[in-house]
Design a protein around this motif. Structure first.
Motif, PDB file in Angstrom:
ATOM      1  N   LEU A  41       0.827  -1.210   0.000  1.00  0.00           N
ATOM      2  CA  LEU A  41       0.000   0.000   0.000  1.00  0.00           C
ATOM      3  C   LEU A  41       0.860   1.259   0.000  1.00  0.00           C
ATOM      4  O   LEU A  41       0.559   2.235  -0.699  1.00  0.00           O
ATOM      5  N   ARG A  42       1.926   1.251   0.769  1.00  0.00           N
ATOM      6  CA  ARG A  42       2.810   2.422   0.833  1.00  0.00           C
ATOM      7  C   ARG A  42       3.457   2.697  -0.520  1.00  0.00           C
ATOM      8  O   ARG A  42       3.524   3.839  -0.974  1.00  0.00           O
ATOM      9  N   LEU A  43       3.916   1.639  -1.172  1.00  0.00           N
ATOM     10  CA  LEU A  43       4.597   1.828  -2.447  1.00  0.00           C
ATOM     11  C   LEU A  43       3.629   2.209  -3.566  1.00  0.00           C
ATOM     12  O   LEU A  43       3.990   2.944  -4.486  1.00  0.00           O
ATOM     13  N   VAL A  44       2.407   1.730  -3.490  1.00  0.00           N
ATOM     14  CA  VAL A  44       1.405   2.100  -4.499  1.00  0.00           C
ATOM     15  C   VAL A  44       0.974   3.546  -4.321  1.00  0.00           C
ATOM     16  O   VAL A  44       0.826   4.298  -5.288  1.00  0.00           O
ATOM     17  N   PHE A  87      -7.341  -2.035  -0.049  1.00  0.00           N
ATOM     18  CA  PHE A  87      -6.574  -1.718  -1.252  1.00  0.00           C
ATOM     19  C   PHE A  87      -7.431  -0.906  -2.216  1.00  0.00           C
ATOM     20  O   PHE A  87      -8.607  -1.211  -2.415  1.00  0.00           O
ATOM     21  N   PRO A  88      -6.868   0.146  -2.854  1.00  0.00           N
ATOM     22  CA  PRO A  88      -7.646   1.017  -3.744  1.00  0.00           C
ATOM     23  C   PRO A  88      -7.881   0.402  -5.123  1.00  0.00           C
ATOM     24  O   PRO A  88      -7.447   0.944  -6.154  1.00  0.00           O
ATOM     25  N   ALA A  89      -8.582  -0.718  -5.158  1.00  0.00           N
ATOM     26  CA  ALA A  89      -8.740  -1.475  -6.403  1.00  0.00           C
ATOM     27  C   ALA A  89      -9.593  -0.773  -7.441  1.00  0.00           C
ATOM     28  O   ALA A  89      -9.539  -1.123  -8.624  1.00  0.00           O
ATOM     29  N   THR A  90     -10.396   0.206  -7.028  1.00  0.00           N
ATOM     30  CA  THR A  90     -11.277   0.888  -7.981  1.00  0.00           C
ATOM     31  C   THR A  90     -10.734   2.238  -8.439  1.00  0.00           C
ATOM     32  O   THR A  90     -11.417   2.963  -9.170  1.00  0.00           O
ATOM     33  N   ASP A  91      -9.527   2.573  -8.034  1.00  0.00           N
ATOM     34  CA  ASP A  91      -8.922   3.859  -8.364  1.00  0.00           C
ATOM     35  C   ASP A  91      -8.120   3.735  -9.660  1.00  0.00           C
ATOM     36  O   ASP A  91      -7.058   3.106  -9.690  1.00  0.00           O
ATOM     37  N   ALA A 148      -4.222   2.325 -10.224  1.00  0.00           N
ATOM     38  CA  ALA A 148      -4.243   0.950 -10.720  1.00  0.00           C
ATOM     39  C   ALA A 148      -2.960   0.589 -11.451  1.00  0.00           C
ATOM     40  O   ALA A 148      -2.322   1.430 -12.091  1.00  0.00           O
ATOM     41  N   ARG A 149      -2.602  -0.671 -11.365  1.00  0.00           N
ATOM     42  CA  ARG A 149      -1.382  -1.165 -11.995  1.00  0.00           C
ATOM     43  C   ARG A 149      -1.560  -1.241 -13.504  1.00  0.00           C
ATOM     44  O   ARG A 149      -2.664  -1.408 -14.015  1.00  0.00           O
ATOM     45  N   TRP A 150      -0.458  -1.189 -14.227  1.00  0.00           N
ATOM     46  CA  TRP A 150      -0.374  -1.697 -15.575  1.00  0.00           C
ATOM     47  C   TRP A 150       0.060  -3.152 -15.445  1.00  0.00           C
ATOM     48  O   TRP A 150       0.716  -3.520 -14.465  1.00  0.00           O
ATOM     49  N   ARG A 184       9.103   4.606 -17.411  1.00  0.00           N
ATOM     50  CA  ARG A 184       9.701   5.939 -17.522  1.00  0.00           C
ATOM     51  C   ARG A 184       8.797   6.998 -16.907  1.00  0.00           C
ATOM     52  O   ARG A 184       9.272   7.985 -16.320  1.00  0.00           O
ATOM     53  N   ASP A 185       7.500   6.784 -17.006  1.00  0.00           N
ATOM     54  CA  ASP A 185       6.527   7.720 -16.439  1.00  0.00           C
ATOM     55  C   ASP A 185       6.344   7.545 -14.929  1.00  0.00           C
ATOM     56  O   ASP A 185       5.521   8.239 -14.322  1.00  0.00           O
ATOM     57  N   GLY A 186       7.066   6.592 -14.341  1.00  0.00           N
ATOM     58  CA  GLY A 186       6.959   6.362 -12.902  1.00  0.00           C
ATOM     59  C   GLY A 186       5.743   5.557 -12.502  1.00  0.00           C
ATOM     60  O   GLY A 186       5.306   5.608 -11.347  1.00  0.00           O
ATOM     61  N   GLU A 187       5.209   4.760 -13.436  1.00  0.00           N
ATOM     62  CA  GLU A 187       3.995   3.994 -13.172  1.00  0.00           C
ATOM     63  C   GLU A 187       4.306   2.680 -12.446  1.00  0.00           C
ATOM     64  O   GLU A 187       5.457   2.275 -12.298  1.00  0.00           O
TER      65      GLU A 187
END
Length: 289
Positions: free
Chosen positions: A54-57, A87-91, A95-97, A142-145
């Motif tokens: 959670l902290r890293l996301v 967990f912010p699953a709906t954000d 959200a992850r790629w 590169r975009d920090g995603e």
């Protein structure tokens, strides 16, 4: 051989600006809600060390990319593994790629559009580390995603050691403009929620319920890439006569042989860390009998 550069599949649908971002938000919200229902209502999910994830996301430094890696137990691992409580699953912004198999998730235009809205990057299995969509993954880093990968490369529902990892994830770690944070995750239980051979060799039509899902989040894996690249160069001479695949020299000056040594070392480090987490999950998070 190096895969020829090609057109990216429905890249326009993957952009956050597509139709003002409304379709992406709708898909992420719907899929996130589905993940919450499966993980937190229909089944019981426990997460060890969730605070680190959670902290890293949510709070990692701007511009610093995150790569999460996990074992692959079922076709529902992603997105359901993100459906645990808190967990912010709906954000859509957080959200992850994720790297997704092109032959499964991108079979037709409808599926391609849906998965692109869901921040999925199509990967051709066997297409090599230099295929065009790997360049897209590098751009997201590169975009920090945040990017999630399944480095084993395919689903395995056996209770077996982590298999030898494909080199794609290792190449992203090495080639990313900014060195990403690499966070290992190991889970158990998804093989019961979505078994591959439920009836006549087919998966169930809907996720099963009343199962226990255990997720173990590790700590970030530290890589001294400068040192690892130097070692790869010095040890790559033994591979000079090995068959080549036509890889170009990397941005750090590594030829193909050195790249193979480096990616093997990075992958081995990730594999051993994931195996330690797998053993931890077996010992301390025993599934319900």
């Amino acid at each position: 051989m190096v895969a020829a550069a090609g057109k990216r599949k429905m890249e326009w649908a993957a952009r956050g600006t597509h139709l003002g971002g409304v379709p992406r938000k709708a898909v992420i919200a719907a899929v996130g809600a589905f993940a919450k229902v499966v993980a937190s209502l229909l089944n019981s999910t426990s997460v060890h060390n969730a605070d680190t994830l959670l902290r890293l996301v949510r709070f990692r430094s701007p511009g610093v990319p995150l790569i999460t890696v996990s074992n692959h137990m079922s076709t529902l691992d992603d997105p359901v593994m993100w459906g645990f409580e808190g967990f912010p699953a709906t954000d859509a912004q957080l959200a992850r790629w994720v790297l997704a198999a092109e032959d499964i998730c991108f079979k037709n235009s409808v599926l391609s559009y849906f998965f692109r809205l869901g921040k999925c990057i199509p990967i051709t299995r066997g297409g090599g580390i230099y295929q065009e969509h790997m360049n897209e993954a590098l751009e997201r880093l590169r975009d920090g995603e945040w990017l999630h990968t399944f480095p084993e490369g395919k689903v395995c529902q056996e209770d077996a050691p982590i298999r030898r990892l494909k080199w794609g994830t290792a190449s992203l770690i090495d080639r990313a403009p900014v060195t990403p944070i690499v966070l290992p995750i190991v889970h158990r239980g998804f093989e019961e929620v979505m078994p591959e051979n439920f009836f006549r060799g087919k998966r169930p039509p809907v996720p099963l319920w009343n199962k226990r899902i255990n997720i173990v989040v590790g700590e970030p894996i530290e890589f001294n890439l400068t040192e690892m690249r130097e070692k790869a160069i010095s040890t790559s001479h033994d591979l000079a006569s090995a068959p080549t695949m036509g890889w170009p020299t990397s941005t750090h000056g590594l030829d193909e042989a050195a790249q193979k040594c480096l990616y093997n070392a990075i992958s081995g480090r990730i594999q051993s860390t994931m195996e330690s987490l797998r053993n931890f999950s077996k010992t301390f998070l025993k599934p319900k009998s």
